[in-house]
Motif scaffolding. Structure first.
Motif, PDB file in Angstrom:
ATOM      1  N   UNK A   1       0.820  -1.223   0.000  1.00 57.86           N
ATOM      2  CA  UNK A   1       0.000   0.000   0.000  1.00 57.86           C
ATOM      3  C   UNK A   1       0.847   1.263   0.000  1.00 57.86           C
ATOM      4  N   UNK A   2       2.127   1.143   0.381  1.00 56.98           N
ATOM      5  CA  UNK A   2       2.978   2.341   0.483  1.00 56.98           C
ATOM      6  C   UNK A   2       3.729   2.663  -0.808  1.00 56.98           C
ATOM      7  N   UNK A   3       3.429   1.949  -1.913  1.00 55.84           N
ATOM      8  CA  UNK A   3       4.081   2.235  -3.183  1.00 55.84           C
ATOM      9  C   UNK A   3       3.052   2.639  -4.231  1.00 55.84           C
ATOM     10  N   UNK A   4       3.430   3.631  -5.028  1.00 56.15           N
ATOM     11  CA  UNK A   4       2.529   4.124  -6.071  1.00 56.15           C
ATOM     12  C   UNK A   4       2.810   3.390  -7.370  1.00 56.15           C
ATOM     13  N   UNK A   5       1.856   2.567  -7.758  1.00 56.85           N
ATOM     14  CA  UNK A   5       1.973   1.788  -9.000  1.00 56.85           C
ATOM     15  C   UNK A   5       0.687   2.004  -9.785  1.00 56.85           C
ATOM     16  N   UNK A   6       0.808   2.322 -11.054  1.00 54.33           N
ATOM     17  CA  UNK A   6      -0.383   2.626 -11.848  1.00 54.33           C
ATOM     18  C   UNK A   6      -1.294   1.414 -11.964  1.00 54.33           C
ATOM     19  N   UNK A   7      -2.576   1.688 -12.138  1.00 55.04           N
ATOM     20  CA  UNK A   7      -3.546   0.610 -12.266  1.00 55.04           C
ATOM     21  C   UNK A   7      -3.285  -0.201 -13.537  1.00 55.04           C
ATOM     22  N   UNK A   8      -2.815   0.463 -14.607  1.00 55.83           N
ATOM     23  CA  UNK A   8      -2.490  -0.250 -15.853  1.00 55.83           C
ATOM     24  C   UNK A   8      -1.396  -1.294 -15.625  1.00 55.83           C
ATOM     25  N   UNK A   9      -0.387  -0.915 -14.860  1.00 57.84           N
ATOM     26  CA  UNK A   9       0.705  -1.834 -14.562  1.00 57.84           C
ATOM     27  C   UNK A   9       0.210  -2.994 -13.705  1.00 57.84           C
ATOM     28  N   UNK A  10      -0.590  -2.682 -12.692  1.00 60.95           N
ATOM     29  CA  UNK A  10      -1.164  -3.734 -11.839  1.00 60.95           C
ATOM     30  C   UNK A  10      -2.026  -4.690 -12.649  1.00 60.95           C
ATOM     31  N   UNK A  11      -2.821  -4.134 -13.561  1.00 61.28           N
ATOM     32  CA  UNK A  11      -3.699  -4.984 -14.384  1.00 61.28           C
ATOM     33  C   UNK A  11      -2.898  -5.979 -15.209  1.00 61.28           C
ATOM     34  N   UNK A  12      -1.789  -5.509 -15.780  1.00 61.74           N
ATOM     35  CA  UNK A  12      -0.953  -6.390 -16.589  1.00 61.74           C
ATOM     36  C   UNK A  12      -0.360  -7.503 -15.732  1.00 61.74           C
ATOM     37  N   UNK A  13       0.125  -7.150 -14.563  1.00 62.75           N
ATOM     38  CA  UNK A  13       0.691  -8.167 -13.668  1.00 62.75           C
ATOM     39  C   UNK A  13      -0.364  -9.207 -13.310  1.00 62.75           C
ATOM     40  N   UNK A  14      -1.586  -8.744 -13.026  1.00 53.71           N
ATOM     41  CA  UNK A  14      -2.674  -9.687 -12.724  1.00 53.71           C
ATOM     42  C   UNK A  14      -2.972 -10.591 -13.917  1.00 53.71           C
ATOM     43  N   UNK A  15      -2.845 -10.057 -15.132  1.00 52.94           N
ATOM     44  CA  UNK A  15      -3.108 -10.861 -16.330  1.00 52.94           C
ATOM     45  C   UNK A  15      -2.074 -11.978 -16.490  1.00 52.94           C
ATOM     46  N   UNK A  16      -0.857 -11.725 -16.031  1.00 53.82           N
ATOM     47  CA  UNK A  16       0.209 -12.728 -16.161  1.00 53.82           C
ATOM     48  C   UNK A  16       0.232 -13.703 -14.990  1.00 53.82           C
ATOM     49  N   UNK A  17      -0.061 -13.218 -13.788  1.00 53.36           N
ATOM     50  CA  UNK A  17      -0.014 -14.076 -12.601  1.00 53.36           C
ATOM     51  C   UNK A  17      -1.403 -14.614 -12.284  1.00 53.36           C
ATOM     52  N   UNK A  18      -1.894 -15.447 -13.190  1.00 57.19           N
ATOM     53  CA  UNK A  18      -3.201 -16.074 -12.995  1.00 57.19           C
ATOM     54  C   UNK A  18      -3.163 -17.483 -13.569  1.00 57.19           C
ATOM     55  N   UNK A  19      -4.237 -18.229 -13.373  1.00 57.16           N
ATOM     56  CA  UNK A  19      -4.271 -19.619 -13.829  1.00 57.16           C
ATOM     57  C   UNK A  19      -4.080 -19.708 -15.342  1.00 57.16           C
TER      58      UNK A  19
END
Length: 338
Positions: free
Chosen positions: A269-287
């Motif tokens: 929570x203490x780091x600023x990461x764009x939602x676009x970047x988070x979305x991409x990571x979620x797309x890769x780290x999934x089943x």
């Protein structure tokens, strides 16, 4: 300290230096080491450029490595030419050693950078990740999966931060193709829970040895896995680590690790990461049946904004390989074996 009689002359030149000098290389300092040998920088006098020389001892290396993985590494490197891959120049073999001459990346590796400086700014992470993406897109478009072997050791088969080298301008160069694999997608595969959406890459692997922190859930469960989707999972781990400066999963306990990889990854929570970047990571780290392919990643909005130019050639090759399956096709794949 041992004393030498001046009449004896200078100490003898090590055998490896004599061999390299015959081919025009002046071997310098050690820049890496591993289970099977050492990596040196060297000056190539014929072309007046610095190179890296991987010197593998046949006495130290296993028969499996010498007879299977090393020839495959050389075979793969010979056909690869891309600005984000370490270039192969020459292989020399003697009775006791194998010498592999490669492009020298003078900026160290990404892992060292993060250990020294901490998390990357998002623009820098975007630059490095988009370069990684282009390199992997090139490999996948040729039917090659990464599964790299770090530092000459037989301990790893995965895409890792220490396999991402930096040139003098801090551009990413993917290195070490010791455990890469060439897979020729012949005909599309029928739907499968593990990769029903990725009909272009049909080969399933069953063996793995590497760092579990970078391993996809299929591997942790001991299931046959799609190595192309294993690469994109590893890319997700890498991007997370670039922006957070730590791995997304704790690999000290395998049972805990397996549980963590089944859940949606959490960001500090203490780091600023764009939602676009988070979305991409979620797309890769999934089943696997929902995981992003390299084609998805190349086209992702967050990656696109860091690409200096659209990778049209790689996209066309990947799209050609990913044609929808024919209902009458015989489903199979071929793997090049060495």
């Amino acid at each position: 300290m041992e004393k030498r009689n001046i009449l004896e002359g200078p100490p003898p030149t090590p055998a490896y230096r004599s061999v390299m000098e015959e081919y025009g290389y002046e071997v310098g300092k050690v820049i890496g080491n591993g289970s099977y040998g050492m990596v040196y920088d060297a000056y190539y006098t014929k072309q007046k450029v610095m190179v890296a020389v991987k010197i593998i001892s046949k006495k130290k290396a296993s028969e499996d490595y010498l007879n299977k993985f090393l020839p495959r590494e050389i075979q793969v490197m010979k056909v690869l030419r891309h600005k984000n891959l370490i270039n192969f120049y020459q292989a020399i073999e003697t009775t006791s050693r194998v010498y592999i001459v490669l492009e020298l990346a003078q900026g160290g590796d990404v892992l060292e950078w993060i250990q020294h400086y901490g998390a990357c700014s998002e623009p820098l992470a975007g630059k490095w990740f988009s370069q990684l993406t282009l390199g992997i897109a090139y490999l996948h478009s040729k039917g090659i999966v990464h599964r790299l072997m770090p530092s000459l050791s037989a301990a790893g088969r995965d895409l890792k931060l220490e396999n991402l080298l930096l040139d003098k301008r801090e551009n990413v160069k993917i290195s070490d193709f010791g455990f890469s694999k060439m897979v020729i997608p012949n005909l599309p595969v029928r739907s499968s829970p593990s990769f029903s959406h990725m009909n272009c890459f049909t080969h399933l692997s069953q063996t793995y040895c590497g760092s579990f922190a970078y391993a996809c859930p299929e591997i942790l469960l001991g299931l046959p896995y799609n190595p192309f989707l294993s690469d994109t999972w590893s890319m997700g781990v890498i991007l997370y680590t670039l922006v957070v400066a730590r791995l997304p999963f704790d690999d000290t306990n395998l049972k805990k690790l397996l549980k963590e990889t089944q859940k949606k990854v959490v960001f500090p929570s203490n780091q600023t990461i764009s939602q676009e970047c988070k979305n991409l990571i979620h797309q890769m780290l999934r089943q696997a049946n929902k995981r992003a392919t390299i084609l998805d990643i190349v086209k992702d909005p967050w990656v696109v904004k860091f690409q200096p130019e659209q990778p049209t050639h790689e996209i066309k090759l990947l799209e050609t390989m990913c044609q929808p399956p024919s209902t009458t096709a015989v489903h199979q794949s071929l793997e090049i074996k060495t």
